[in-house]
Design a protein around this motif. Structure first.
Motif, PDB file in Angstrom:
ATOM      1  N   TYR A  15      -2.215   1.961   3.950  1.00  0.00           N
ATOM      2  CA  TYR A  15      -2.860   2.231   5.233  1.00  0.00           C
ATOM      3  C   TYR A  15      -1.802   2.174   6.320  1.00  0.00           C
ATOM      4  CZ  TYR A  15      -6.382   2.195   8.917  1.00  0.00           C
ATOM      5  OH  TYR A  15      -7.163   2.524  10.002  1.00  0.00           O
ATOM      6  N   ALA A  16      -1.688   3.249   7.079  1.00  0.00           N
ATOM      7  CA  ALA A  16      -0.688   3.354   8.160  1.00  0.00           C
ATOM      8  C   ALA A  16       0.727   3.187   7.629  1.00  0.00           C
ATOM      9  CB  ALA A  16      -0.984   2.346   9.258  1.00  0.00           C
ATOM     10  N   GLY A  17       0.932   3.601   6.375  1.00  0.00           N
ATOM     11  CA  GLY A  17       2.271   3.551   5.804  1.00  0.00           C
ATOM     12  C   GLY A  17       2.641   2.241   5.141  1.00  0.00           C
ATOM     13  N   TYR A  18       1.719   1.282   5.095  1.00  0.00           N
ATOM     14  CA  TYR A  18       1.989  -0.020   4.485  1.00  0.00           C
ATOM     15  C   TYR A  18       0.926  -0.331   3.442  1.00  0.00           C
ATOM     16  CZ  TYR A  18       5.082  -0.701   8.513  1.00  0.00           C
ATOM     17  OH  TYR A  18       6.055  -0.557   9.457  1.00  0.00           O
ATOM     18  N   LEU A  19       1.339  -0.941   2.327  1.00  0.00           N
ATOM     19  CA  LEU A  19       0.402  -1.382   1.298  1.00  0.00           C
ATOM     20  C   LEU A  19      -0.302  -2.656   1.764  1.00  0.00           C
ATOM     21  CD1 LEU A  19       2.601  -0.846  -1.891  1.00  0.00           C
ATOM     22  CD2 LEU A  19       0.897   0.711  -0.923  1.00  0.00           C
ATOM     23  N   LEU A  20      -1.415  -2.968   1.100  1.00  0.00           N
ATOM     24  CA  LEU A  20      -2.205  -4.127   1.517  1.00  0.00           C
ATOM     25  C   LEU A  20      -1.383  -5.414   1.463  1.00  0.00           C
ATOM     26  CD1 LEU A  20      -4.901  -5.374   2.365  1.00  0.00           C
ATOM     27  CD2 LEU A  20      -5.511  -5.523  -0.058  1.00  0.00           C
ATOM     28  N   TRP A  21      -0.577  -5.589   0.410  1.00  0.00           N
ATOM     29  CA  TRP A  21       0.195  -6.821   0.300  1.00  0.00           C
ATOM     30  C   TRP A  21       1.220  -6.934   1.427  1.00  0.00           C
ATOM     31  CZ3 TRP A  21       5.416  -7.360  -0.072  1.00  0.00           C
ATOM     32  CH2 TRP A  21       6.169  -6.251  -0.477  1.00  0.00           C
ATOM     33  N   GLU A  22       1.706  -5.795   1.937  1.00  0.00           N
ATOM     34  CA  GLU A  22       2.639  -5.829   3.057  1.00  0.00           C
ATOM     35  C   GLU A  22       1.929  -6.231   4.344  1.00  0.00           C
ATOM     36  OE1 GLU A  22       5.909  -2.473   1.762  1.00  0.00           O
ATOM     37  OE2 GLU A  22       3.933  -1.777   2.445  1.00  0.00           O
ATOM     38  N   HIS A  23       0.712  -5.714   4.544  1.00  0.00           N
ATOM     39  CA  HIS A  23      -0.100  -6.153   5.684  1.00  0.00           C
ATOM     40  C   HIS A  23      -0.351  -7.659   5.595  1.00  0.00           C
ATOM     41  CE1 HIS A  23      -1.079  -2.276   7.514  1.00  0.00           C
ATOM     42  NE2 HIS A  23      -1.306  -1.781   6.308  1.00  0.00           N
ATOM     43  N   LEU A  24      -0.749  -8.109   4.400  1.00  0.00           N
ATOM     44  CA  LEU A  24      -1.074  -9.521   4.216  1.00  0.00           C
ATOM     45  C   LEU A  24       0.161 -10.401   4.392  1.00  0.00           C
ATOM     46  CD1 LEU A  24      -3.315 -11.511   3.524  1.00  0.00           C
ATOM     47  CD2 LEU A  24      -2.785 -11.190   1.104  1.00  0.00           C
ATOM     48  N   TYR A  25       1.288  -9.939   3.907  1.00  0.00           N
ATOM     49  CA  TYR A  25       2.532 -10.708   4.049  1.00  0.00           C
ATOM     50  C   TYR A  25       2.874 -10.924   5.521  1.00  0.00           C
ATOM     51  CZ  TYR A  25       7.540 -11.516   4.438  1.00  0.00           C
ATOM     52  OH  TYR A  25       8.768 -12.010   4.803  1.00  0.00           O
ATOM     53  N   MET A  26       2.776  -9.879   6.324  1.00  0.00           N
ATOM     54  CA  MET A  26       3.090 -10.014   7.751  1.00  0.00           C
ATOM     55  C   MET A  26       2.124 -10.970   8.443  1.00  0.00           C
ATOM     56  SD  MET A  26       5.838  -8.531   8.575  1.00  0.00           S
ATOM     57  CE  MET A  26       5.632  -8.713  10.347  1.00  0.00           C
ATOM     58  N   THR A  27       0.845 -10.866   8.099  1.00  0.00           N
ATOM     59  CA  THR A  27      -0.139 -11.772   8.703  1.00  0.00           C
ATOM     60  C   THR A  27       0.143 -13.214   8.309  1.00  0.00           C
ATOM     61  OG1 THR A  27      -1.896 -10.114   8.844  1.00  0.00           O
ATOM     62  CG2 THR A  27      -2.581 -12.406   8.723  1.00  0.00           C
ATOM     63  N   LEU A  28       0.405 -13.454   7.019  1.00  0.00           N
ATOM     64  CA  LEU A  28       0.677 -14.816   6.560  1.00  0.00           C
ATOM     65  C   LEU A  28       1.961 -15.362   7.175  1.00  0.00           C
ATOM     66  CD1 LEU A  28      -0.300 -14.618   2.777  1.00  0.00           C
ATOM     67  CD2 LEU A  28      -1.595 -15.610   4.669  1.00  0.00           C
TER      68      LEU A  28
END
Length: 283
Positions: free
Chosen positions: A80-93
Motif C-alpha cells: 500500500y502506497a509502495g510499502y508492504l504491511l510489515w514495513e508500515h508496522l515497523y515504522m509505527t512500532l
C-alpha cells in the motif's frame, strides 16, 4: 474400627491435581479461541445479511484479501502506497518504541522525585493532571507548528501520551512504600539514597510496571493521531489514507495490525514483569 486406604503413586487421587492443572490451562487457552471464532462467525453473518453495505461492513474474506494484497506485490503494485504491511508496522512500532522509552523514562524519574519530595509533587501534580486530561489531537497540531511534519512531532506526541501514566503510577507506588521498612533501614544506618534504592524502588516496581503497561497503551491509542501528517510508511498513516477513500478493508487490516501487535507487546511486558518482580502479590 480403623480403616486404612492404600494410595499408590498411580492412584487417581494423587494424579488428580496435575490433571486439574492441565484442564485449567486448556480452558484458559480454549476460551479466547472460542470467543475469536464467535466474533468471526457474527461478523460473517452481519456482512452477508445485507443490513449494511459491504463498503461499510466488508466480510472477513474481503479483509483477508486486502491483507494479502498489502503484504505482497501484485499486478505491479507493492503493498500500500509502495510499502508492504510489515514495513508500515515497523515504522509505527519504531515511533511507538522511541516515544514510550522517552515518556516512560521521564515519567518514572518524575514519579520517584514526586513521591519522595512533597513540594515537588504539589507543584507538578496539577500539570500532570492537565496533560493527562488532554486528548492527543488537542496539542498535536501545535507540535506540528513547532516541530514540523517529520518524526519529531510524532515521537514527542507519543512521549507526552506515555509520560503521565508512568509518572502517576510511580508516584503512587513510592508513596505506598512500607514506612516500617524505610524506618528500619534508616535505623540500620542506611542513607536516604540507599533507602530509596533498596526499599522504595523494589516496593514500587510492581505498580511502576502497571504504569508502564498503561503508558504503552496510551501511546498505541495515540499512534493514529501521531501519524496524521506524513505518516506513510506507518499503520496510522495507512489507516488515515485508506479512510479518505472509504477503503474499509484496508482500514480494518490496519486496526487489526495495531491491536494484535499491542497484545503481543503487552504479553511481553507481562512476561518481563513476572521475571523482574517475582515477589508481586506475595508480600
Amino acid at each position: 474400627m480403623s480403616v486404612f486406604v492404600d494410595i499408590t503413586p498411580d492412584d487417581p487421587v494423587v494424579a488428580a491435581p496435575p490433571a486439574r492443572k492441565w484442564r485449567a490451562r486448556l480452558t484458559r487457552a480454549a476460551l479466547p479461541l472460542l470467543s475469536l471464532l464467535v466474533f468471526f462467525a457474527v461478523w460473517q453473518l452481519v456482512a452477508v445479511s445485507g443490513i449494511w453495505n459491504q463498503t461499510f461492513v466488508p466480510s472477513p474474506g474481503t479483509v483477508w484479501r486486502a491483507f494479502v494484497d498489502i503484504s505482497s506485490t501484485h499486478d505491479g503494485v507493492r503493498g500500500y502506497a509502495g510499502y508492504l504491511l510489515w514495513e508500515h508496522l515497523y515504522m509505527t512500532l519504531r515511533r511507538v518504541f522511541a516515544g514510550v522509552v522517552i515518556g516512560v523514562a521521564l515519567g518514572v524519574l518524575l514519579g520517584l522525585v514526586m513521591g519522595s519530595i512533597s513540594w515537588v509533587r504539589s507543584v507538578l501534580e496539577p500539570w500532570l493532571t492537565f496533560l493527562r486530561a488532554l486528548p492527543p489531537l488537542a496539542y498535536f497540531f501545535l507540535l506540528v507548528i513547532w516541530l514540523g511534519i517529520d518524526e519529531a512531532p510524532k515521537i514527542t506526541l507519543l512521549a507526552l501520551a506515555a509520560l503521565p501514566p508512568a509518572a502517576v503510577a510511580t508516584t503512587a507506588a513510592v508513596l505506598a512504600a512500607p514506612v516500617g521498612l524505610q524506618e528500619a533501614a534508616r535505623a540500620l544506618g542506611a542513607s536516604r539514597g540507599e533507602v530509596i534504592r533498596d526499599v522504595v524502588v523494589p516496593s514500587a516496581l510492581p505498580e511502576t510496571f502497571t504504569g508502564i503497561r498503561l503508558a504503552v497503551g496510551m501511546a498505541y491509542s495515540s499512534v493514529v493521531a501521531a501519524e496524521l501528517f506524513n505518516g506513510i510508511p506507518g499503520v496510522g498513516g495507512l489507516v488515515k489514507d485508506a479512510s479518505n477513500y472509504n477503503n474499509t478493508p484496508v482500514v480494518l487490516v490496519g486496526i487489526f495490525a495495531i491491536g494484535i501487535s499491542g497484545l503481543l507487546i503487552d504479553g511481553l511486558l507481562r512476561a518481563i514483569e513476572r521475571r523482574s518482580v517475582p515477589w508481586r502479590g506475595k508480600i
